[in-house]
Design a protein around this motif. Structure first.
Motif, PDB file in Angstrom:
ATOM      1  N   ALA A   3       0.835  -1.208   0.000  1.00 46.52           N
ATOM      2  CA  ALA A   3       0.000   0.000   0.000  1.00 46.52           C
ATOM      3  C   ALA A   3       0.864   1.250   0.000  1.00 46.52           C
ATOM      4  CB  ALA A   3      -0.923  -0.009   1.213  1.00 46.52           C
ATOM      5  N   PHE A   4       1.899   1.262   0.846  1.00 42.75           N
ATOM      6  CA  PHE A   4       2.798   2.425   0.926  1.00 42.75           C
ATOM      7  C   PHE A   4       3.496   2.674  -0.407  1.00 42.75           C
ATOM      8  CE2 PHE A   4       7.224   3.819   1.451  1.00 42.75           C
ATOM      9  CZ  PHE A   4       7.007   5.112   1.944  1.00 42.75           C
ATOM     10  N   LEU A   5       4.010   1.599  -1.032  1.00 39.88           N
ATOM     11  CA  LEU A   5       4.732   1.750  -2.294  1.00 39.88           C
ATOM     12  C   LEU A   5       3.831   2.295  -3.400  1.00 39.88           C
ATOM     13  CD1 LEU A   5       6.774  -1.587  -2.241  1.00 39.88           C
ATOM     14  CD2 LEU A   5       7.698   0.724  -1.981  1.00 39.88           C
ATOM     15  N   CYS A   6       2.606   1.781  -3.464  1.00 42.23           N
ATOM     16  CA  CYS A   6       1.676   2.239  -4.507  1.00 42.23           C
ATOM     17  C   CYS A   6       1.237   3.686  -4.265  1.00 42.23           C
ATOM     18  CB  CYS A   6       0.447   1.331  -4.560  1.00 42.23           C
ATOM     19  SG  CYS A   6       0.751  -0.294  -5.280  1.00 42.23           S
ATOM     20  N   LEU A   7       0.984   4.029  -3.013  1.00 38.77           N
ATOM     21  CA  LEU A   7       0.541   5.389  -2.702  1.00 38.77           C
ATOM     22  C   LEU A   7       1.647   6.412  -2.934  1.00 38.77           C
ATOM     23  CD1 LEU A   7      -1.486   4.701   0.576  1.00 38.77           C
ATOM     24  CD2 LEU A   7      -2.421   5.332  -1.652  1.00 38.77           C
TER      25      LEU A   7
END
Length: 506
Positions: A366-370
């Motif tokens: 989630a962090f990488l995509c955001l």
């Protein structure tokens, strides 16, 4: 004898087998090929129905635009395509981009519907026969698509292939049922290297055979050989025991023992039992399962896992061809992210089991995509690394979701419940082919959506118990006991490797 004790007898028998023995190595290879076919079937539309530039022959229209710059109501009467032999050109899909992306969406929709059929079929007819039927039908529908000249017939065949032409679900269940609980993870991970192999195979085939009709024939013709699986693999002993076919189950185990050159205690084989399936229909079995509030809650959580996994994993793969560089290489590299993911999963789950790695992979993904859309535009190398890392995380949680889901439900409806979760969760893969269209509004919008759903999935995973050390439950009652104090657990690690035995590279 309690249900847990009965299933432990089967586990005691299966534990005596080394998964690197001859019998299991051969099965591993056939499972590897079947899972590779799933990757080929589910993703070939990325290349067969790829985007192609076009322009109107009327110079009053701008390149790649569908409206006359001087008269917004004017329509182009004839189009010129960059590749006149492409799928888009042959079906005349200029200014109808939704028809191109509908191919992938319809395959996923067919897969969603088909799992509701294939799951019960596997529980009724057996894992082996279901693998043969679905594998061969996939080849038939795929080859038939390569000859059609009608767009809507092509779409109908795409739907049918997704519905009843993919052997992945019954092959997965068979793979985890022929080994002991302590070796489930290792064995499935080794077989699942077929997925990245299939991804690389489809990209290299598309690179070599650029004409989409030839490409489809090349990748689907080998699927007709699934008929040979009638003679190459055995039925699940666990399924045979549930069906009351103990003699056949014993014969298969003895055959495996002979190939692996080990001896199984006859007394242990005679004690081997699973509670027999009750004489009720499929819908009654589902009702019995859903009457449990615990199982119902787990089912809903599994739906979120599956929707997120299919949406993000397929979405990132589909959008990879839009990255800078060679689209075939980019897609192959994205597929190969499953390889390090599998090795890391093996190590992490040996120490941290199922739950912690699943939560971590969801939240890190989630962090990488955001963060990806907000990277500086001049750091293209960092953008590529972040993108590949996001795909790596999606590989983590997709693989763990596959395993985790199968361990939460009883044998009576394991394949059916696994298929139901996978089926309804295909809403994610249905939507995924449409995500490239979001880039018309903002290039970072797809990644932002991927990150948001991954975050939600990670948070709700705190609500389920870990299953790594439990025997597969046979009944609803046994399934409910997972995670409770006093349930049957095994102190042994997830997998044991005998260094004296090995099998050749797949």
């Amino acid at each position: 004898m309690s249900g847990n004790e009965k299933i432990s007898e089967l586990d005691k028998v299966l534990t005596q087998f080394n998964v690197f023995g001859r019998y299991h190595c051969l099965f591993m290879f056939w499972s590897f090929l079947a899972l590779a076919s799933n990757a080929v079937f589910c993703s070939n539309f990325v290349f067969s129905a790829e985007e192609v530039s076009y322009r109107c022959k009327d110079e009053g229209f701008g390149n790649d635009t569908c409206t006359n710059m001087a008269n917004s109501t004017a329509e182009c009467s004839e189009w010129t395509y960059e590749d006149p032999n492409s799928f888009v050109a042959e079906f005349g899909l200029a200014c109808q981009d939704w028809k191109r992306t509908l191919v992938g969406t319809m395959h996923s929709f067919g897969y969603m519907v088909g799992l509701l059929l294939v799951g019960p079929m596997s529980d009724r007819l057996g894992r082996k026969l279901s693998i043969v039927i679905t594998g061969m039908l996939g080849g038939v529908f795929g080859v038939a698509r390569s000859f059609t000249s009608n767009y809507w017939l092509f779409i109908a065949l795409e739907f049918l292939e997704g519905a009843i032409g993919d052997s992945c679900s019954p092959m997965f269940i068979l793979t985890i049922e022929i080994v002991s609980s302590r070796n489930r993870l290792l064995f499935y991970i080794l077989c699942s290297f077929g997925y990245p192999f299939g991804g690389v195979l489809v990209s290299l085939s598309a690179w070599k055979f650029t004409y989409w009709r030839t490409f489809l024939r090349v990748i689907y013709m080998p699927a007709l050989l699934f008929f040979a699986y009638l003679f190459l693999i055995d039925e699940s002993p666990r399924w045979l025991l549930i069906k009351g076919k103990k003699d056949k189950a014993i014969k298969i185990i003895e055959k495996a023992a002979e190939k692996n050159k080990i001896k199984i205690d006859k007394t242990l084989l005679e004690k081997m039992e699973c509670e027999k399936e009750k004489s009720v229909n499929f819908f009654r079995l589902l009702k019995m399962t859903f009457e449990s509030k615990i199982i119902l809650k787990r089912f809903l959580i599994c739906l979120v896992w599956w929707t997120t996994s299919t949406f993000v994993a397929y979405g990132l793969s589909i959008n990879s061809v839009s990255l800078r560089g060679n689209k075939y290489v980019n897609y192959a590299l994205t597929s190969l992210m499953d390889v390090p993911a599998n090795f890391i999963i093996l190590l992490s789950q040996n120490y941290f089991k199922r739950k912690a790695p699943l939560i971590t992979s969801f939240l890190v993904g989630a962090f990488l995509c955001l963060a990806h859309p907000f990277l500086p535009a001049n750091l293209s190398w960092l953008s590529l690394i972040m993108y590949m890392a996001s795909k790596l995380m999606s590989s983590f949680y997709f693989t763990i979701t596959y395993m985790f889901t199968s361990e939460l439900f009883p044998t009576y409806t394991r394949n059916s419940m696994h298929a139901l979760c996978s089926s309804l969760g295909r809403i994610g893969s249905i939507i995924a082919p449409q995500t490239p269209l979001l880039m018309h509004y903002w290039s970072g919008l797809p990644s932002l959506v991927f990150g948001s759903v991954s975050l939600i999935a990670g948070l709700i995973t705190f609500l389920v118990p870990d299953t790594a050390d439990n025997s597969l439950p046979d009944t609803v009652k046994q399934a409910e006991e997972i995670g409770k104090k006093g349930d049957l657990k095994k102190p042994a690690p997830d997998f044991v490797i005998d260094k004296d035995k090995d099998c050749s590279r797949l």
